[in-house]
Design an enzyme around this catalytic site. Structure first.
Site, PDB file in Angstrom:
ATOM      1  N   LYS A  45       0.845  -1.201   0.000  1.00 16.83           N
ATOM      2  CA  LYS A  45       0.000   0.000   0.000  1.00 16.83           C
ATOM      3  C   LYS A  45       0.883   1.254   0.000  1.00 16.83           C
ATOM      4  O   LYS A  45       2.088   1.179   0.248  1.00 16.83           O
ATOM      5  CB  LYS A  45      -0.907  -0.004   1.236  1.00 16.83           C
ATOM      6  CG  LYS A  45      -0.154   0.041   2.562  1.00 16.83           C
ATOM      7  CD  LYS A  45      -1.103   0.003   3.746  1.00 16.83           C
ATOM      8  CE  LYS A  45      -0.319   0.080   5.060  1.00 16.83           C
ATOM      9  NZ  LYS A  45      -1.201   0.111   6.235  1.00 16.83           N
ATOM     10  N   ARG A 141      -9.992   0.777  15.890  1.00 13.09           N
ATOM     11  CA  ARG A 141      -9.869   1.638  14.720  1.00 13.09           C
ATOM     12  C   ARG A 141     -10.822   1.147  13.631  1.00 13.09           C
ATOM     13  O   ARG A 141     -11.695   1.871  13.198  1.00 13.09           O
ATOM     14  CB  ARG A 141      -8.414   1.644  14.223  1.00 13.09           C
ATOM     15  CG  ARG A 141      -8.106   2.653  13.141  1.00 13.09           C
ATOM     16  CD  ARG A 141      -6.628   2.605  12.750  1.00 13.09           C
ATOM     17  NE  ARG A 141      -6.231   1.319  12.188  1.00 13.09           N
ATOM     18  CZ  ARG A 141      -5.004   1.045  11.740  1.00 13.09           C
ATOM     19  NH1 ARG A 141      -4.051   1.970  11.822  1.00 13.09           N
ATOM     20  NH2 ARG A 141      -4.715  -0.145  11.231  1.00 13.09           N
ATOM     21  N   TYR A 270      18.248  29.647   7.675  1.00 13.01           N
ATOM     22  CA  TYR A 270      17.112  30.430   8.146  1.00 13.01           C
ATOM     23  C   TYR A 270      17.024  30.439   9.669  1.00 13.01           C
ATOM     24  O   TYR A 270      17.240  29.412  10.325  1.00 13.01           O
ATOM     25  CB  TYR A 270      15.804  29.851   7.593  1.00 13.01           C
ATOM     26  CG  TYR A 270      15.561  30.128   6.134  1.00 13.01           C
ATOM     27  CD1 TYR A 270      15.460  31.421   5.653  1.00 13.01           C
ATOM     28  CD2 TYR A 270      15.402  29.077   5.232  1.00 13.01           C
ATOM     29  CE1 TYR A 270      15.215  31.678   4.307  1.00 13.01           C
ATOM     30  CE2 TYR A 270      15.155  29.313   3.882  1.00 13.01           C
ATOM     31  CZ  TYR A 270      15.068  30.622   3.433  1.00 13.01           C
ATOM     32  OH  TYR A 270      14.829  30.870   2.104  1.00 13.01           O
ATOM     33  N   MET A 318      13.795  24.476   1.578  1.00 15.06           N
ATOM     34  CA  MET A 318      12.982  23.733   0.622  1.00 15.06           C
ATOM     35  C   MET A 318      13.834  22.913  -0.339  1.00 15.06           C
ATOM     36  O   MET A 318      13.499  21.761  -0.657  1.00 15.06           O
ATOM     37  CB  MET A 318      12.086  24.677  -0.177  1.00 15.06           C
ATOM     38  CG  MET A 318      11.165  23.955  -1.158  1.00 15.06           C
ATOM     39  SD  MET A 318      10.154  25.068  -2.148  1.00 15.06           S
ATOM     40  CE  MET A 318       9.070  25.744  -0.886  1.00 15.06           C
TER      41      MET A 318
END
Length: 375
Positions: A45, A141, A270, A318
């Site tokens: 999955k 669940r 940063y 990023m």
């Protein structure tokens, strides 16, 4: 020249990890409900936990007799890529119309609530299907409550739309094998199995996930469901990969694209959260949170640069991150960098980022090119 970041997936590592998982099941001696042959399916999955579901399914062709995915969309994608191995839908069908697709594509389904039972019984199918009845033994669940499980089993077993019923449950604490809830869950499903084991429709039990397969032999039964361990990632804490015979399948790598000297007291990145305590050499690496590296990774997170371990320095950007390579030798622009893989376990990086290896590998974006080896 392309940006030097890549994700390399070693398909032979996945094959070897599957073989190990399968051997654990075959060699299990402690299960009191393992009255049938123990089998191992492959959970692929979430795009095989970020490793590539189609490539993984092809690699395991002939080894894994059953694949497991979360949704019918994942199953359809595999069939469109000519994967013929039987597939189990771990969350079952979300609407009755999907049952005709289940029939058409030779899928098996998990049933975890009464509505799914009613939908299945009301359908006119071309052939009966294999059903896995999920019982809630303590995870709370998904699953039929234990008190209603026998009734649910009887409903399914008496339907012409069902050819067999597998009992299954999911453990809440399998990564803590001494937890009392784990034993309670095993006992609950054992009691139910004893009540239906003589039924012609009874196909066995499925209990063990990766952690249980590795640490709780008494949970090993008819079908074992390893997921994360197939990709060489420990389901336990970050150090266990060093003692488990698992081979990390994914290597997340890049290169140094800049080097600069930073004086004592100067900051990097940063927020200026990392400050040099001595004259330092900082390597800038072409990888950031836009590529899947966790922004929350703290200074000190291990990074391998040209075969040597160095600490992350400052906040992850990023597109880039910085590493303090002051203590390393032979570092230059273009030096290879392993962010995680066979030398830096992804669980180690995850621990520094206050998350799990599961999350890191399953959320990898498509920006970094994928390379499959040992196909």
């Amino acid at each position: 020249m392309p940006r030097p970041i890549s994700i390399t997936v070693d398909l032979d590592a996945i094959r070897q990890n599957f073989a190990y998982a399968n051997a654990l099941g075959v060699n299990a001696l402690e299960s009191s409900i393992n009255d049938r042959q123990s089998n191992t399916l492959a959970v692929i999955k979430a795009d095989a936990y970020g490793h590539g579901a189609v490539a993984t399914a092809r690699a395991l062709n002939g080894q894994a007799a059953l694949l497991a995915v979360s949704s019918i969309e994942e199953a359809v994608s595999l069939r469109q890529h000519h994967i013929k191995t039987p597939i189990l839908l771990l969350e079952g069908c979300f609407c009755p119309s999907e049952l005709s697709v289940v029939n058409e594509l030779n899928l098996q389904i998990v049933i975890h609530n009464q509505k799914q039972i009613e939908d299945l019984l009301a359908q006119v199918l071309t052939k009966p299907i294999k059903v896995w009845l999920k019982v809630d033994t303590g995870m709370h669940r998904l699953g039929i409550p234990v008190s209603d499980a026998l009734k649910a089993y009887t409903q399914l077993a008496s339907s012409k739309n069902v050819c067999s019923v597998m009992l299954m449950t999911h453990f809440a604490t399998s990564d803590h094998p001494d937890h009392p809830l784990l034993l309670s869950q095993i006992q609950s499903i054992q009691k139910l199995a004893e009540k239906v084991s003589a039924e012609p429709s009874y196909a066995g039990c499925s209990l063990a996930n990766s952690a249980a397969l590795l640490a709780t032999p008494k949970s090993i039964s008819t079908w074992n469901r390893p997921g994360i361990m197939l990709y060489g990632i420990s389901p336990f804490n970050q150090s266990d990969i060093n003692v488990l015979p698992l081979i990390p399948a994914m290597t997340f790598s890049s290169k140094v694209i800049a080097l600069r000297r930073v004086a004592t007291g100067e900051s990097v990145g940063y927020g200026a959260i990392w400050t040099a305590k001595r004259p330092s050499i900082i390597a800038t690496v072409a990888a950031g949170y836009g590529d899947g590296y966790p922004r929350t990774a703290k200074s000190g997170t291990p990074v391998m640069v040209n075969g040597q371990i160095a600490p992350l320095a400052g906040r992850v950007s990023m597109d880039m991150l910085c590493v303090d390579v002051t203590q390393l030798t032979d570092i230059s622009e273009g030096s290879p960098v392993e962010l995680w893989g066979k030398n830096i376990p992804v669980n180690d990086v995850a621990a520094w980022a206050d998350t799990l290896g599961y999350e890191l590998v399953t959320r990898m974006p498509t920006r970094a090119k994928r390379v499959f080896i040992n196909e």
